[in-house]
Design a protein around this motif. Structure first.
Motif, PDB file in Angstrom:
ATOM      1  N   TYR A  23       0.805  -1.212   0.000  1.00  0.00           N
ATOM      2  CA  TYR A  23       0.000   0.000   0.000  1.00  0.00           C
ATOM      3  C   TYR A  23       0.842   1.268   0.000  1.00  0.00           C
ATOM      4  O   TYR A  23       0.607   2.176  -0.797  1.00  0.00           O
ATOM      5  N   VAL A  24       1.829   1.348   0.896  1.00  0.00           N
ATOM      6  CA  VAL A  24       2.595   2.591   1.036  1.00  0.00           C
ATOM      7  C   VAL A  24       3.372   2.903  -0.239  1.00  0.00           C
ATOM      8  O   VAL A  24       3.490   4.072  -0.635  1.00  0.00           O
ATOM      9  N   PHE A  25       3.862   1.873  -0.910  1.00  0.00           N
ATOM     10  CA  PHE A  25       4.609   2.084  -2.155  1.00  0.00           C
ATOM     11  C   PHE A  25       3.668   2.583  -3.249  1.00  0.00           C
ATOM     12  O   PHE A  25       3.993   3.506  -4.007  1.00  0.00           O
ATOM     13  N   SER A  26       2.478   1.990  -3.326  1.00  0.00           N
ATOM     14  CA  SER A  26       1.499   2.431  -4.325  1.00  0.00           C
ATOM     15  C   SER A  26       1.043   3.852  -4.056  1.00  0.00           C
ATOM     16  O   SER A  26       0.869   4.656  -4.985  1.00  0.00           O
ATOM     17  N   LEU A  27       0.853   4.208  -2.782  1.00  0.00           N
ATOM     18  CA  LEU A  27       0.472   5.569  -2.422  1.00  0.00           C
ATOM     19  C   LEU A  27       1.578   6.553  -2.806  1.00  0.00           C
ATOM     20  O   LEU A  27       1.304   7.635  -3.344  1.00  0.00           O
ATOM     21  N   PHE A  28       2.816   6.173  -2.549  1.00  0.00           N
ATOM     22  CA  PHE A  28       3.966   6.996  -2.922  1.00  0.00           C
ATOM     23  C   PHE A  28       3.976   7.270  -4.426  1.00  0.00           C
ATOM     24  O   PHE A  28       4.184   8.409  -4.868  1.00  0.00           O
ATOM     25  N   LEU A  29       3.703   6.244  -5.228  1.00  0.00           N
ATOM     26  CA  LEU A  29       3.687   6.409  -6.684  1.00  0.00           C
ATOM     27  C   LEU A  29       2.493   7.252  -7.135  1.00  0.00           C
ATOM     28  O   LEU A  29       2.612   8.052  -8.065  1.00  0.00           O
ATOM     29  N   LEU A  30       1.351   7.079  -6.496  1.00  0.00           N
ATOM     30  CA  LEU A  30       0.167   7.885  -6.828  1.00  0.00           C
ATOM     31  C   LEU A  30       0.466   9.372  -6.657  1.00  0.00           C
ATOM     32  O   LEU A  30       0.057  10.199  -7.490  1.00  0.00           O
ATOM     33  N   TYR A  72      -4.835   6.189 -18.766  1.00  0.00           N
ATOM     34  CA  TYR A  72      -5.744   5.087 -18.449  1.00  0.00           C
ATOM     35  C   TYR A  72      -5.000   3.744 -18.475  1.00  0.00           C
ATOM     36  O   TYR A  72      -5.442   2.773 -17.856  1.00  0.00           O
ATOM     37  N   LEU A  73      -3.897   3.700 -19.196  1.00  0.00           N
ATOM     38  CA  LEU A  73      -3.102   2.472 -19.301  1.00  0.00           C
ATOM     39  C   LEU A  73      -1.987   2.434 -18.266  1.00  0.00           C
ATOM     40  O   LEU A  73      -1.807   1.436 -17.569  1.00  0.00           O
ATOM     41  N   ILE A  74      -1.239   3.533 -18.135  1.00  0.00           N
ATOM     42  CA  ILE A  74      -0.064   3.490 -17.262  1.00  0.00           C
ATOM     43  C   ILE A  74      -0.416   3.725 -15.798  1.00  0.00           C
ATOM     44  O   ILE A  74       0.478   3.673 -14.942  1.00  0.00           O
ATOM     45  N   GLN A  75      -1.684   3.958 -15.474  1.00  0.00           N
ATOM     46  CA  GLN A  75      -2.049   3.944 -14.059  1.00  0.00           C
ATOM     47  C   GLN A  75      -1.713   2.597 -13.442  1.00  0.00           C
ATOM     48  O   GLN A  75      -1.549   2.485 -12.214  1.00  0.00           O
ATOM     49  N   SER A  76      -1.568   1.592 -14.276  1.00  0.00           N
ATOM     50  CA  SER A  76      -1.216   0.247 -13.809  1.00  0.00           C
ATOM     51  C   SER A  76       0.128   0.221 -13.093  1.00  0.00           C
ATOM     52  O   SER A  76       0.370  -0.654 -12.253  1.00  0.00           O
ATOM     53  N   GLN A  77       1.012   1.167 -13.405  1.00  0.00           N
ATOM     54  CA  GLN A  77       2.328   1.196 -12.765  1.00  0.00           C
ATOM     55  C   GLN A  77       2.219   1.353 -11.250  1.00  0.00           C
ATOM     56  O   GLN A  77       3.083   0.881 -10.505  1.00  0.00           O
ATOM     57  N   ILE A  78       1.171   2.012 -10.787  1.00  0.00           N
ATOM     58  CA  ILE A  78       0.976   2.228  -9.352  1.00  0.00           C
ATOM     59  C   ILE A  78       0.839   0.891  -8.619  1.00  0.00           C
ATOM     60  O   ILE A  78       1.252   0.754  -7.460  1.00  0.00           O
ATOM     61  N   PHE A  79       0.272  -0.108  -9.288  1.00  0.00           N
ATOM     62  CA  PHE A  79       0.104  -1.429  -8.695  1.00  0.00           C
ATOM     63  C   PHE A  79       1.186  -2.410  -9.156  1.00  0.00           C
ATOM     64  O   PHE A  79       1.575  -3.303  -8.405  1.00  0.00           O
ATOM     65  N   LEU A  80       1.651  -2.233 -10.378  1.00  0.00           N
ATOM     66  CA  LEU A  80       2.596  -3.185 -10.967  1.00  0.00           C
ATOM     67  C   LEU A  80       3.972  -3.124 -10.312  1.00  0.00           C
ATOM     68  O   LEU A  80       4.541  -4.157  -9.942  1.00  0.00           O
ATOM     69  N   ILE A  81       4.542  -1.933 -10.166  1.00  0.00           N
ATOM     70  CA  ILE A  81       5.895  -1.809  -9.612  1.00  0.00           C
ATOM     71  C   ILE A  81       5.968  -2.383  -8.197  1.00  0.00           C
ATOM     72  O   ILE A  81       6.825  -3.233  -7.911  1.00  0.00           O
ATOM     73  N   PRO A  82       5.068  -1.970  -7.275  1.00  0.00           N
ATOM     74  CA  PRO A  82       5.124  -2.577  -5.935  1.00  0.00           C
ATOM     75  C   PRO A  82       4.834  -4.079  -5.967  1.00  0.00           C
ATOM     76  O   PRO A  82       5.435  -4.845  -5.200  1.00  0.00           O
ATOM     77  N   GLY A  83       3.904  -4.505  -6.836  1.00  0.00           N
ATOM     78  CA  GLY A  83       3.568  -5.919  -6.913  1.00  0.00           C
ATOM     79  C   GLY A  83       4.743  -6.765  -7.352  1.00  0.00           C
ATOM     80  O   GLY A  83       4.978  -7.862  -6.826  1.00  0.00           O
TER      81      GLY A  83
END
Length: 385
Positions: A148-155, A325-336
């Protein structure tokens, strides 16, 4: 740098600090399954639901604090954002019954707020969109972010949250789509379509995600064959050699973009570099984090589609409006990817590299906030200013 930039810097630091309290990994699978979990006494014929456990309660408190901070800063702003006074002017035109180039749902929403708060009121409208945009951003993280914290940081450092104070309608649609893609991951396409149709009443560009998300979800559920790659190559070639066809289609829906300042054909080298770096990271840890993880494969294909669009779709006016709309996935992909990666010095180096890269990007973002088209700095609010 403008002193009010400290508001954004401190906001980012404090919300990320709260993000460390959120441990979401054990719950995202449950959230994405669409099933209720039952805990407690299971000795009888039916399990007894006892409510959230201690960690979930801690998560809820921290996430609520993050929501209050992000929504508060956004909702209390005044004269912040390049579109702020443009929207204010359009609100006046709506009051006068004149035509505006906004979707019907947004127009009726403005009329509703003016009915409640009086003609000419605009702070409640901006406040409302701040609240629901931040809500959907954070609900998307709550449901999908394993780290979560990593995704929030990227957001925050990628600018999705901060730019939502500029392009109000578009970033509401983006936040809604980020949330609604959980139904794609569940395979509940009907619910996904309903959310997207709701979003298109505010910003019709959101309709583009319907074929994109569903096709990519279907692809990540199967083993790709040669003809899939052939279709992908043909699609890329069509973007290169069929630009006139695509532009004619685009200008049927957005005629005012033709030959405008947004129709400049410039490549976004920074976004191409970001997509390419994420692609390389995924390939390095393919076996660890992507190959057997359907959710990460879905985000991976979205990032790949974003790379193709940025590289071959510069003829599209404001291509980032589509590509986000496509690269919003990076918020979940990189931490995942990094969460499941084999622990070691190289994984630590990758994490540090990502953090440093996005902090530098955040600094660039702050410096660009003075631009007349963005105007997120100086930050003003109706409480003190």
């Amino acid at each position: 740098m403008e002193k009010s930039a400290l508001v954004y810097i401190i906001l980012t630091a404090v919300t990320v600090a709260f993000g460390f309290l959120v441990k979401n990994r054990d719950y995202t699978t449950e959230y994405l399954s669409g099933r209720r979990s039952f805990r407690g006494n299971t000795s009888g014929s039916l399990p007894v639901m006892t409510g959230p456990d201690r960690q979930q309660a801690c998560n809820a408190v921290a996430e609520f604090a993050i929501f209050c901070l992000l929504a508060g800063v956004s909702a209390c702003r005044i004269a912040v954002g390049g579109d702020y006074w443009v929207y204010w002017l359009k609100f006046q035109l709506i009051d006068q019954g004149r035509h505006v180039s906004y979707e019907t749902g947004f127009v009726y929403l403005v009329k509703f707020f003016h009915l409640i708060f009086g003609e000419g009121s605009y702070l409640p409208i901006f406040g409302f969109f701040s609240l629901i945009t931040v809500f959907f951003f954070l609900k998307a993280l709550h449901d999908q972010a394993d780290w979560y914290v990593f995704s929030l940081f990227l957001l925050l450092t990628q600018g999705f949250y901060f730019n939502s104070m500029n392009s109000v309608r578009y970033y509401f649609a983006l936040a809604l789509v980020m949330y609604a893609q959980k139904y794609v991951l569940r395979g509940e396409y009907g619910k996904f379509l309903l959310w997207v149709l709701l979003g298109c009443t505010i910003h019709k560009s959101v309709l583009l995600v319907i074929p994109a998300y569903i096709v990519i979800d279907l692809l990540c559920r199967i083993r790709l064959k040669k003809w899939h790659y052939a279709v992908g190559v043909l699609l890329i070639l069509s973007l290169i050699f069929g630009q006139d066809v695509y532009r004619n289609i685009i200008f049927r829906f957005y005629p005012y973009y033709k030959d405008s300042m947004f129709d400049n054909g410039q490549l976004s080298y920074v976004n191409i570099a970001k997509c390419l770096a994420v692609l390389i990271l995924c390939l390095i840890y393919w076996k660890d984090s992507v190959q057997e993880n359907r959710r990460n494969r879905y985000y991976f294909y979205l990032n790949l589609a974003g790379l193709v669009l940025y590289s071959c779709g510069s003829f599209i006016p404001e291509v980032s409006r589509v590509a986000y709309y496509l690269i919003q996935s990076q918020i979940f992909l990189i931490p995942g990817v990094l969460k499941d990666a084999k622990k070691g010095w190289f994984r630590t180096l990758c994490i540090i590299g990502v953090v440093v890269a996005y902090l530098l990007y955040f600094v660039m973002l702050l410096r660009g906030m003075y631009d007349v088209e963005i105007r997120l700095l100086p930050y003003l609010n109706w409480i003190f200013n």
